[in-house]
Design a protein around this motif. Structure first.
Motif, PDB file in Angstrom:
ATOM      1  N   UNK A  17      -0.133  -2.471 -23.957  1.00 58.33           N
ATOM      2  CA  UNK A  17       0.887  -1.550 -24.451  1.00 58.33           C
ATOM      3  C   UNK A  17       1.737  -2.212 -25.533  1.00 58.33           C
ATOM      4  N   UNK A  18       2.161  -3.445 -25.279  1.00 64.09           N
ATOM      5  CA  UNK A  18       3.012  -4.141 -26.257  1.00 64.09           C
ATOM      6  C   UNK A  18       2.237  -4.524 -27.515  1.00 64.09           C
ATOM      7  N   UNK A  19       0.982  -4.858 -27.344  1.00 59.39           N
ATOM      8  CA  UNK A  19       0.166  -5.216 -28.511  1.00 59.39           C
ATOM      9  C   UNK A  19      -0.044  -3.993 -29.412  1.00 59.39           C
ATOM     10  N   UNK A  20      -0.332  -2.877 -28.774  1.00 59.68           N
ATOM     11  CA  UNK A  20      -0.528  -1.645 -29.552  1.00 59.68           C
ATOM     12  C   UNK A  20       0.782  -1.261 -30.234  1.00 59.68           C
ATOM     13  N   UNK A  66       1.322  -2.609 -33.537  1.00 62.23           N
ATOM     14  CA  UNK A  66       0.322  -2.230 -34.532  1.00 62.23           C
ATOM     15  C   UNK A  66      -0.982  -2.999 -34.462  1.00 62.23           C
ATOM     16  N   UNK A  67      -1.170  -3.791 -33.413  1.00 59.68           N
ATOM     17  CA  UNK A  67      -2.441  -4.506 -33.285  1.00 59.68           C
ATOM     18  C   UNK A  67      -3.508  -3.544 -32.767  1.00 59.68           C
ATOM     19  N   UNK A  68      -4.765  -3.787 -33.179  1.00 61.74           N
ATOM     20  CA  UNK A  68      -5.858  -2.937 -32.710  1.00 61.74           C
ATOM     21  C   UNK A  68      -6.756  -3.724 -31.785  1.00 61.74           C
ATOM     22  N   UNK A  69      -7.237  -3.046 -30.729  1.00 62.72           N
ATOM     23  CA  UNK A  69      -8.032  -3.748 -29.731  1.00 62.72           C
ATOM     24  C   UNK A  69      -9.504  -3.773 -30.104  1.00 62.72           C
ATOM     25  N   UNK A  90       7.074 -10.758 -35.046  1.00 66.47           N
ATOM     26  CA  UNK A  90       6.815  -9.524 -34.292  1.00 66.47           C
ATOM     27  C   UNK A  90       6.093  -9.823 -32.981  1.00 66.47           C
ATOM     28  N   UNK A  91       5.119 -10.718 -33.059  1.00 59.54           N
ATOM     29  CA  UNK A  91       4.393 -11.067 -31.843  1.00 59.54           C
ATOM     30  C   UNK A  91       5.336 -11.783 -30.859  1.00 59.54           C
ATOM     31  N   UNK A  92       6.148 -12.652 -31.407  1.00 58.86           N
ATOM     32  CA  UNK A  92       7.132 -13.381 -30.598  1.00 58.86           C
ATOM     33  C   UNK A  92       7.983 -12.402 -29.792  1.00 58.86           C
ATOM     34  N   UNK A  93       8.459 -11.371 -30.467  1.00 61.02           N
ATOM     35  CA  UNK A  93       9.280 -10.353 -29.791  1.00 61.02           C
ATOM     36  C   UNK A  93       8.462  -9.601 -28.745  1.00 61.02           C
ATOM     37  N   UNK A  94       7.223  -9.257 -29.096  1.00 57.48           N
ATOM     38  CA  UNK A  94       6.362  -8.527 -28.163  1.00 57.48           C
ATOM     39  C   UNK A  94       6.107  -9.371 -26.915  1.00 57.48           C
ATOM     40  N   UNK A  95       5.930 -10.661 -27.124  1.00 58.09           N
ATOM     41  CA  UNK A  95       5.702 -11.553 -25.985  1.00 58.09           C
ATOM     42  C   UNK A  95       6.921 -11.560 -25.064  1.00 58.09           C
TER      43      UNK A  95
END
Length: 561
Positions: free
Chosen positions: A59-62, A65-68, A176-181
Motif C-alpha cells: 500500500x505504501x509503495x503504491x 507511485x512505485x509499480x509492482x 519519498x521512500x524514507x517517508x514511506x518506510x
RNA sequence: CGGGGCGUAGCGCAGUUGGGAGCGCGCCUGUUUCGGGUACAGGAGGUCGAAGGUUCGAGUCCUUUCGCCCCGACCA
C-alpha cells in the motif's frame, strides 16, 4: 475460521537451542516449521501475518507511485559477471548449473536483473524518474543462519529500485521512500530507529538502516536519549571527554607480566583499572603500519579509522609482522611508525602500556613525557554513556534487528551494465539509481520480539492473524454453542477476522491457546452467559476484563481494541 | 573458516561395564473431569543419521561420512 479446522498443532516442548523469543513463540504457536538449517515452512497463522505485513508495505509503495513487478529468483551468471559480483558476493551466493551446464544463481538481491531490464527499455530522460518494486523470495547462503526466520537462508524481501536522471531527482526519490518506510514501520507498530549506516556489498554512498530495537538483534546501534541522533556503533560519533587523572607523575617502571596479554588480565594482575591502560593496536593500511592507541576500557573502530584517515583495506597486523609479540606492543620506542591516539588518553596519568618485549609491560607511562602520538583522532567505538555529538545528551547503546535498508546507489550498476539514457542535450549518461529493501519475513519475527509476554504473543491489530477470538468455555453446552455460532456469523458478516474455538477442549486449554496466539480481542462465553447473559471482553494487552450484556458485544468491540 | 556439542518414536529426552530399545509430551480407544495445558486405564508408533569395521553379540567400541546446533571469526 474454526479452531477445529485450523492447521494448528501447538508444541509444549521446545528444543533447548532455540534462543530468540520470537523463534520460540513462532514454533510453539505453529506459525512456522523448520525444514532445514535456515529454511522454514510458513504455516497458515504465520502466513496470514506475513501477508498482512506485505499488504501494508505494498500500500505504501503504491502510494509513492512505485509499480509492482515480479523478477525471477533464478538468475543467469552472465549478469553477475558483468558487475563482478559473481565472485565478489562470495559463498553467500547459491550457485547452480542448468542441464546445459550453464551457470546460474538464486537471486540474493536484484540489482543486476533490474538494471538489465531498465537498460532494455529506457533510452530517454523523458522516461525518468520511476520506481519499480517486488515482494519476493531471496536466497542467501548465510554462514550462520540463526534465530528462526530472523536470519534464514531463504526469506521474503520487498525490494524497490528507483531510476533518475540526476542527483536532485535521486534525493527527492530517496526522501519519498524514507517517508514511506516510516509510515510502514509505524503502521506495523514497531519501536525502531533510523540510523546512518555502512552500505556493505550493495554499495553506494548514502544509506540508512531501519533498525528494530530487540535483544536478539545482531546489529548494535547508538542513539541519543535526548535528541534524534542515532547511528550504528561503527558510524556513531561521540564527544571525547578528557578526564585528567591529575596525579603526580611517577618514574617509569618495567613490570614482568608473563603471558598476560588482554586488558582484563593485565588490569587484574597489576590491580589497575582498565581505564588506566593504553591499548596499542597495530594495523596495516596500503602497505604502511600505523599504531592506534585507545584507553583500555574502549575498543578501536577500524571503520572510523578508515574514514578519518581516508584510507581503505585496513587490517590488523599478524603476530609475525611486529617487532614485539602481540599483547605486549606499546607506543614507546616505535621508530618511524605513525601513532594515532584517541584524545581521551590525554587524561591518563601513570598509565600502563606494552613494553614491546615479550612478557613485559611498562607502568607509570605518561603521554608527552614518555611518548608523543603523531595525531589525536576519535577512533574508538561509541559506548554506553558517551555524549551525543549533536546535543551533548547521553548515548544509549542497543541491539537491534536490521529490517529495512535504503541506499543511494548512484551509477554503481548502471555504468558497468551500460544502462544509459539520452539527456535533453543529446548526451548519453548512466541512469542514477537508488535501492530500498525491507525484510518482510524478518518483520514478522521482529514484531513478536517487541510484543510478547510470558503467555505468548501480543499482536498489534494491524498485523494480527485474526482480530477476535471467540472462546466458548464448554462447546457441549447447547446455550453457549448456539450463541457462539451466531456471534461468529454476525462478526464475520461485519467483516471482522474471527477465530471460533469450537473444539471440545477444556476451558483451560482454550485460554492458553488464546494467549499464545495473541489475538487482540478475546470474547469469553461461559457460565456467566448461561446464568445472566453476560459475556466477557478482553484485550490481550491489558489485564482488565469488561463484562458486557450479550446483546451489546458488537457495539462495544471497537472500544476495546 | 577455527573451536565445542548433538543425531535413539511426530516433538522433548534417558539409555551404566557391549547382551531386554525405553521415559515424558503428542496421537488412537474407553472411562473421568469441565473457567487457566484434568485424572486413570489400554493401545499404535523406531532400519538407534548413514556406510564400513571389531565382536559369538554394537544404540554403546573404532574408522569414514552426512546432517544439525552453539561459540568465535576486529580489540592484543
Amino acid at each position: 475460521m474454526r479452531m477445529s479446522q485450523l492447521f494448528y498443532y501447538p508444541q509444549k516442548e521446545m528444543p533447548k537451542d532455540v534462543e530468540a523469543i520470537s523463534h520460540m513463540l513462532m514454533l510453539k504457536s505453529c506459525m512456522i516449521e523448520r525444514v532445514a538449517s535456515g529454511i522454514y515452512n510458513f504455516l497458515p497463522l504465520g502466513f496470514r501475518v506475513l501477508k498482512k505485513i506485505e499488504d501494508i508495505i505494498r500500500r505504501e509503495m503504491l502510494a509513492i507511485g512505485a509499480q509492482e513487478v515480479l523478477l525471477p529468483a533464478l538468475h543467469p551468471s552472465e549478469l553477475w559477471k558483468i558487475t563482478g559480483r559473481w565472485d565478489e558476493y562470495g559463498e553467500e551466493l547459491f550457485k547452480l548449473k542448468d542441464r546445459h551446464d550453464r551457470m546460474m544463481c538464486l537471486g540474493p538481491t536484484h540489482e543486476e536483473i533490474i538494471t538489465a531490464l531498465v537498460k532494455a527499455k529506457i533510452n530517454s530522460y523523458r522516461q525518468l524518474p520511476f520506481m519499480l518494486f517486488q515482494i519476493q523470495t531471496k536466497f542467501r547462503d548465510e554462514p550462520r543462519p540463526r534465530f528462526g526466520i530472523i536470519r534464514s537462508r531463504e526469506f521474503i524481501m520487498k525490494d524497490l529500485y528507483s531510476f533518475h536522471a540526476d542527483e536532485e531527482s535521486l534525493n527527492e526519490g530517496y526522501y519519498r521512500v524514507y517517508q514511506a518506510y516510516k509510515n510502514i514501520f509505524d503502521a506495523i507498530g514497531l519501536d525502531y530507529k533510523i540510523v546512518e549506516a555502512e552500505s556493505g556489498p550493495i554499495g553506494g554512498d548514502v544509506s540508512h538502516e531501519f533498525v528494530i530495537i530487540a535483544e536478539s538483534g545482531e546489529d548494535e546501534i547508538a542513539y541519543c536519549s535526548s535528541c534524534t541522533y542515532s547511528a550504528t556503533t561503527e558510524k556513531a560519533e561521540y564527544k571525547p571527554v578528557i578526564v585528567d587523572d591529575s596525579e603526580d607523575l611517577l618514574p617509569i617502571e618495567k613490570v614482568y607480566t608473563p603471558g598476560l596479554k588482554s586488558v582484563e588480565e593485565v588490569s587484574n594482575y597489576l590491580n589497575v583499572p582498565p581505564s588506566k591502560l593504553i591499548k596499542t593496536i597495530m594495523i596495516k593500511a596500503d602497505g604502511r603500519s600505523i599504531a592506534l592507541l585507545v584507553r583500555g576500557d574502549s575498543e578501536v573502530n577500524l571503520k572510523k579509522v578508515e574514514e578519518l584517515l581516508g584510507i581503505k583495506n585496513v587490517s590488523l597486523v599478524e603476530d609475525s609482522e611486529t617487532s614485539a609479540p602481540l599483547g605486549f606492543v606499546g607506543p614507546i620506542g616505535l621508530e618511524g611508525i605513525e601513532i594515532i591516539a584517541d584524545p581521551e588518553i590525554k587524561g591518563v596519568k601513570n598509565g600502563v602500556v606494552g613494553a614491546n618485549e615479550k612478557d613485559y609491560h611498562l607502568k607509570n607511562v605518561n603521554i608527552g613525557r614518555d611518548f608523543e602520538p603523531t595525531r589525536f583522532l576519535p577512533i574508538r567505538r561509541a559506548k554506553k554513556g558517551d555524549l551525543c555529538p549533536k546535543c551533548g545528551g547521553e548515548l544509549v547503546i542497543s541491539k537491534g534487528i536490521e529490517a529495512g535498508h535504503i541506499f543511494k546507489l548512484g551509477t554503481k550498476y548502471s555504468e558497468p551494465m551500460g544502462a544509459v539514457f539520452q539527456t535533453a542535450t543529446g548526451q548519453l549518461k548512466p541512469i542514477i539509481m537508488g535501492c530500498y529493501g525491507i525484510g518482510v519475513s524478518r518483520l514478522v519475527a521482529a514484531s513478536i520480539e517487541q510484543n510478547n509476554d510470558k503467555n505468548g504473543i501480543i499482536w498489534p491489530r494491524n498485523i494480527a492473524p485474526y482480530e477476535i477470538y471467540i472462546l466458548p468455555t464448554d462447546w457441549t453446552n447447547e446455550t453457549i454453542r448456539s450463541f457462539s455460532e451466531d456471534l461468529y456469523n454476525r462478526l464475520v458478516q461485519k467483516g471482522y477476522e474471527v477465530l471460533l474455538d469450537d473444539r471440545d477442549e477444556r476451558a483451560g486449554v482454550k485460554f492458553m491457546d488464546a494467549d499464545l496466539l495473541g489475538i487482540p480481542i478475546r470474547i469469553t462465553i461461559g457460565n456467566r452467559f448461561i446464568r445472566s447473559g453476560i459475556v466477557e471482553l478482553k484485550n490481550r494487552r491489558k489485564t482488565d476484563v469488561w463484562e458486557v450484556p450479550a446483546e451489546e458485544i458488537i457495539d462495544r468491540l471497537e472500544g476495546v481494541f
